[in-house]
Scaffold this active site. Structure first.
Site, PDB file in Angstrom:
ATOM      1  N   ASP A  17       1.570 -30.353  17.067  1.00  0.00           N
ATOM      2  CA  ASP A  17       2.822 -31.039  16.766  1.00  0.00           C
ATOM      3  C   ASP A  17       3.171 -32.081  17.824  1.00  0.00           C
ATOM      4  OD1 ASP A  17       3.138 -27.851  16.233  1.00  0.00           O
ATOM      5  OD2 ASP A  17       3.869 -28.996  14.526  1.00  0.00           O
ATOM      6  N   GLU A 273      -4.302 -30.576  13.859  1.00  0.00           N
ATOM      7  CA  GLU A 273      -4.161 -31.902  13.275  1.00  0.00           C
ATOM      8  C   GLU A 273      -4.595 -33.024  14.215  1.00  0.00           C
ATOM      9  OE1 GLU A 273      -0.506 -34.661  11.545  1.00  0.00           O
ATOM     10  OE2 GLU A 273      -0.614 -32.559  10.970  1.00  0.00           O
TER      11      GLU A 273
END
Length: 378
Positions: A17, A273
């Site tokens: 994040d 990610e």
């Protein structure tokens, strides 16, 4: 035009994040001249990616970015004026007193929910869709990063390709203090979640019969690996040898350093990610460890990306990639043949991944899409 941006980030996935938010903040500031305030609830995690961060300060300016320690129910938001552009990263909720001040403003605010990255087909249909807030009536836009046109795109700096092409791999290896006699070994970087079958991977790599250098950042995974060698504590720059497998534990790298590590390795295991996208840009063979979700939702995301990524692959390469990715993520057991096949396909996989990167590079990047979206709204 120079705008004020507030980016809010709660750290859930350790580094994914905040990794995305920090890269985005830097690019908006350095390439587009935007004024960015980054609100993050875990400064320690950010300090791992950016060593200049002091995790004891409430506010500091790093690389031209105003970084705030976001503390719940903090009274600081009573004195803060909301920015022209407000980004909730990954569905975190804005502080109530900040939202109230947004309501009281007479000027327009662009409110964006920056969603998680997914290759699922429905993403294109929902990208940039307005979503009225149930209590305030303010319009929030769902912005979906993605791998295809008609999505928000991916974070990619303007000079990324130039830096990658001009990187000095030998200098990178020397900075990591890798001895010259190990330069010819197959270099593999390993960044994964605790849920990955790490012990199986170590066993298989040690049995392959070819020199392999496994580079692992300090942390829980490194601790598990050194325990296999009979050690209970480790030090960075520590070497462990088992048959023809050498394990090197390195310090956790800041983002630019990690990019260079990916460029200099032959195969990259990545997770989440941020590192997942950077591995694709590195154009080297890579294996993704996806973040596990309840009710096996992550399987849909994994298979959606595999369907998109492997669509042009020769059948043998496609089968090998899918088998190894599935077993690394817990769908079946890892086996020696699948790993051997993957390693044997390293050269054609690298050629394929270069074409994959070129396909991604034709699309506008996430920061440019966000800036254009904002300018069309203000």
């Amino acid at each position: 035009m120079r705008r004020h941006w507030d980016i809010f980030c709660t750290v859930i996935d350790n580094f994914g994040d905040i990794g995305v938010c920090w890269r985005l903040s830097r690019q908006l500031t350095h390439e587009y001249g935007q004024l960015v305030r980054l609100w993050v609830d875990n400064l320690h995690r950010l300090s791992c990616l950016e060593p200049a961060i002091n995790d004891e300060l409430q506010c500091q300016v790093i690389q031209g970015i105003e970084v705030w320690h976001w503390q719940k129910n903090s009274e600081v938001f009573e004195q803060i004026e909301p920015a022209e552009v407000v980004i909730e990263a990954f569905a975190c909720e804005l502080p109530g007193n900040y939202l109230r001040k947004m309501l009281q403003r007479n000027i327009q605010t662009v409110w964006i929910n920056l969603e998680y990255l997914s290759a699922e087909p429905w993403v294109k249909s929902y990208h940039a869709m307005p979503s009225p807030h149930p209590r305030s009536g303010l319009i929030k836009t769902c912005f979906f990063p993605g791998f295809e046109p008609d999505t928000g795109g991916l974070i990619r700096e303007k000079d990324y390709e130039l830096q990658r092409v001009n990187c000095n791999k030998q200098a990178i290896l020397q900075q990591l203090e890798i001895p010259f006699d190990r330069y010819d070994a197959i270099r593999i970087s390993l960044f994964c979640y605790d849920s990955a079958p790490i012990e199986s991977l170590i066993e298989l790599l040690s049995e392959l019969g070819t020199p392999i250098l496994l580079i692992v950042p300090q942390g829980k995974v490194a601790q598990r690996i050194i325990a296999l060698f009979g050690y209970f504590r480790y030090e960075v720059k520590m070497y462990l040898q088992f048959q023809q497998l050498t394990v090197l534990v390195i310090p956790f790298l800041e983002q630019r350093g990690y990019d260079r590590l990916l460029w200099s390795c032959d195969i990259n295991f990545v997770r989440g990610e941020d590192s997942f996208v950077r591995a694709q840009y590195a154009a080297k063979p890579f294996i993704w460890n996806i973040y596990q979700q309840a009710e096996q939702v992550h399987w849909q995301k994994l298979d959606a990306f595999l369907d998109l990524y492997t669509v042009s692959m020769p059948l043998q390469m496609k089968d090998t990639v899918q088998e190894l990715w599935h077993s690394w993520n817990g769908r079946g057991s890892m086996n020696r043949n699948a790993l051997l096949k993957f390693i044997s396909l390293a050269e054609p996989l690298e050629q394929y991944n270069r074409a994959w990167f070129e396909q991604l590079a034709k699309q506008n990047d996430l920061a440019s899409n966000l800036v254009q979206f904002v300018e069309n709204r203000l």
